[in-house]
Design an enzyme around this catalytic site. Structure first.
Site, short mmCIF file in Angstrom:
data_model
loop_
_atom_site.label_atom_id
_atom_site.label_comp_id
_atom_site.label_asym_id
_atom_site.label_seq_id
_atom_site.Cartn_x
_atom_site.Cartn_y
_atom_site.Cartn_z
N ARG A 193 -31.61 -87.70 -62.08
CA ARG A 193 -30.81 -86.49 -61.87
C ARG A 193 -30.78 -86.05 -60.40
NH1 ARG A 193 -33.61 -86.28 -66.40
NH2 ARG A 193 -35.31 -85.12 -65.48
N LYS B 42 -14.41 -114.17 -65.25
CA LYS B 42 -13.81 -113.05 -65.98
C LYS B 42 -12.56 -112.52 -65.27
CE LYS B 42 -17.74 -110.81 -65.98
NZ LYS B 42 -18.60 -111.89 -65.46
N GLN C 200 -20.58 -107.97 -65.22
CA GLN C 200 -21.51 -109.11 -65.14
C GLN C 200 -21.76 -109.76 -66.49
OE1 GLN C 200 -22.95 -106.22 -63.21
NE2 GLN C 200 -23.17 -107.09 -61.18
N ASP D 255 -20.36 -114.55 -63.06
CA ASP D 255 -19.58 -115.59 -62.34
C ASP D 255 -18.90 -116.55 -63.31
OD1 ASP D 255 -20.65 -114.58 -59.86
OD2 ASP D 255 -22.48 -115.68 -60.32
N GLU D 256 -18.60 -116.10 -64.53
CA GLU D 256 -18.01 -116.99 -65.53
C GLU D 256 -16.50 -117.15 -65.37
OE1 GLU D 256 -21.44 -114.75 -67.60
OE2 GLU D 256 -19.65 -114.18 -66.48
N GLY E 257 -18.39 -109.50 -58.19
CA GLY E 257 -17.15 -109.94 -57.57
C GLY E 257 -16.28 -110.70 -58.54
N HIS E 258 -15.02 -110.28 -58.68
CA HIS E 258 -14.07 -110.98 -59.52
C HIS E 258 -12.96 -111.54 -58.64
CE1 HIS E 258 -15.17 -108.53 -63.39
NE2 HIS E 258 -16.11 -109.36 -63.01
N THR E 259 -12.67 -112.82 -58.83
CA THR E 259 -11.63 -113.48 -58.04
C THR E 259 -10.40 -113.70 -58.91
OG1 THR E 259 -13.27 -114.61 -56.68
CG2 THR E 259 -11.05 -115.52 -56.68
N VAL F 255 -8.70 -124.74 -66.43
CA VAL F 255 -8.85 -126.01 -65.70
C VAL F 255 -8.51 -125.84 -64.21
CG1 VAL F 255 -8.49 -127.48 -67.71
CG2 VAL F 255 -6.50 -126.70 -66.39
#
Length: 403
Positions: free
Chosen positions: A140, A16, A221, A13-14, A40-42, A388
């Site tokens: 497997r 990315k 992640q 959640d940084e 999740g990427h926003t 920002v």
């Protein structure tokens, strides 16, 4: 041009997604190399706010986007994301490695049943079946994307797995199992027909084009969710360390440029240790102002101060060359700001100014610049960009003060 890896340095959640979207125009192709739809990427650009959990975050640039073999694919989620992009008029140039493993409904059933059986010892799983998909991969017994496009093979493998999965849910975990085999076979055969056009040997494509195309590698992640080097067992089921991009994609040893992403404070979702957590008004300020709710889970994130030793170790082990510090604007309005060090906490004077409209380093409040320079000098890695706000335009490029 050596490939660039974008990697998180905390518990995910940084930001990315924004950074990948910001940098993607410099590259010819972006490869998502780990995780599943538990990440999740926003991406926000103008009036568009998109949430990706499988599609690489560079999709809006209409460049080639690739998903490597180490990503667990939920076909329904992937098809929905493709449809979302097409609805926006975005040309989808997608390649999916046929060796990707597929999330099947019994993985989700096992995930939910396992968490329910743990009581207070829950790890905080989202119940999406990602960990159990990787379990089948290791044992497997997995279903791969290449199986989806072979109906007879798909049906045979699902039938082989079905009885054991049902027994585990009902007998080992004592939970209900409401899935119907023939329905799953029909649904996943349909998924195969719709996704067949996107299958591409991503490992071979990347290797063959390394000398003539510029590649960006996207991690799902943060470092501390790595199942070996993170806060085990409160981790994911795979590596998130930057160097794992090479085996995850299928590449030989090579030099990588590593861009590390860290928030100006710290968050995490779910259970597990969190030394700088602020379960108080400070934490609530960070949560409210930073909109700290999971992109996938919608759960409120735990919030706390920046942990210097935590990020320093992640930088060292992932070989980070440059840093991007995100959500700096969220700290505005705090009277005091703290940073956890090896010996305790370093305290800084806060700033009241709204910095979301600032685009130059020199225009930031003195107290804000002092905070950023301290982090950079302590981490000994240059901070290249400051975020920002969520829009790609809300980014400040700065001159390094690192020594």
């Amino acid at each position: 041009m050596k490939p660039t890896v974008i990697t998180g340095l905390q518990w995910g959640d940084e930001g990315k997604g924004k950074v990948i979207d910001l940098l993607a125009s410099r590259y010819d192709a972006t490869v998502r190399f780990n995780g599943g739809n538990n990440a999740g990427h926003t991406v926000k650009n103008g009036d568009k706010t998109l949430h990706f959990s499988l599609i690489p975050s560079a999709a809006l640039h209409e460049q080639k986007i690739l998903i490597s073999q180490a990503v667990a694919i939920n076909p329904e989620v992937l098809l929905n994301e493709i449809a979302m992009l097409k609805k926006l008029g975005v040309e989808v140039d997608l390649g999916i490695d046929p060796r990707c493993h597929v999330v099947v409904p019994y993985h989700q059933a096992l995930d939910g049943a396992s968490e329910a059986s743990k009581g207070k010892a829950k790890t905080g799983s989202l119940g999406l079946g990602i960990g159990f998909t990787f379990e089948d991969r290791t044992n497997r017994a997995g279903i791969r994307m290449e199986d989806l496009v072979q109906p007879k093979v798909l049906e045979e493998k699902l039938r082989q797995n079905w009885t054991l999965k049902k027994k585990r849910v009902t007998e080992a975990y004592g939970q209900n199992f409401n899935l119907v085999l023939k329905d799953v076979i029909k649904t996943y055969t349909s998924y195969g027909r719709r996704l067949k056009q996107y299958l591409l040997p991503v490992a071979e494509y990347t290797l063959e084009n390394m000398d003539k195309e510029r590649f960006l590698f996207e991690s799902a992640q943060g470092f501390y969710l790595d199942f070996v080097f993170g806060t085990y067992p409160y981790t994911v089921a795979y590596h998130t360390i930057a160097s794992s991009a090479l085996p995850a994609i299928g590449l030989p040893p090579m030099n990588l440029k590593v861009v590390g992403i860290a928030k100006a404070y710290t968050t995490r979702v779910g259970n597990g240790p969190f030394p700088t957590e602020q379960d108080n008004d400070i934490g609530q300020h960070l949560r409210d102002k930073g909109h700290e709710y999971g992109t996938v889970s919608k759960r409120p994130r735990r919030c706390g101060w920046f942990d210097l030793e935590m990020v320093r170790k992640a930088c060292q082990m992932s070989g980070v060359n440059t840093l991007v510090l995100t959500k700096l604007d969220v700290l505005s309005g705090l009277k005091k700001i703290k940073v956890k060090t090896k010996d305790g906490y370093e305290e800084f004077t806060g700033w009241d100014e709204d910095i979301t409209g600032i685009r130059q380093w020199s225009k930031l409040p003195v107290a804000c610049r002092r905070y950023v320079v301290y982090l950079e000098k302590q981490l000994q890695v240059p901070i290249q960009y400051l975020s920002v706000g969520p829009d790609r335009k809300q980014t400040i490029k700065k001159v390094s003060h690192a020594r």
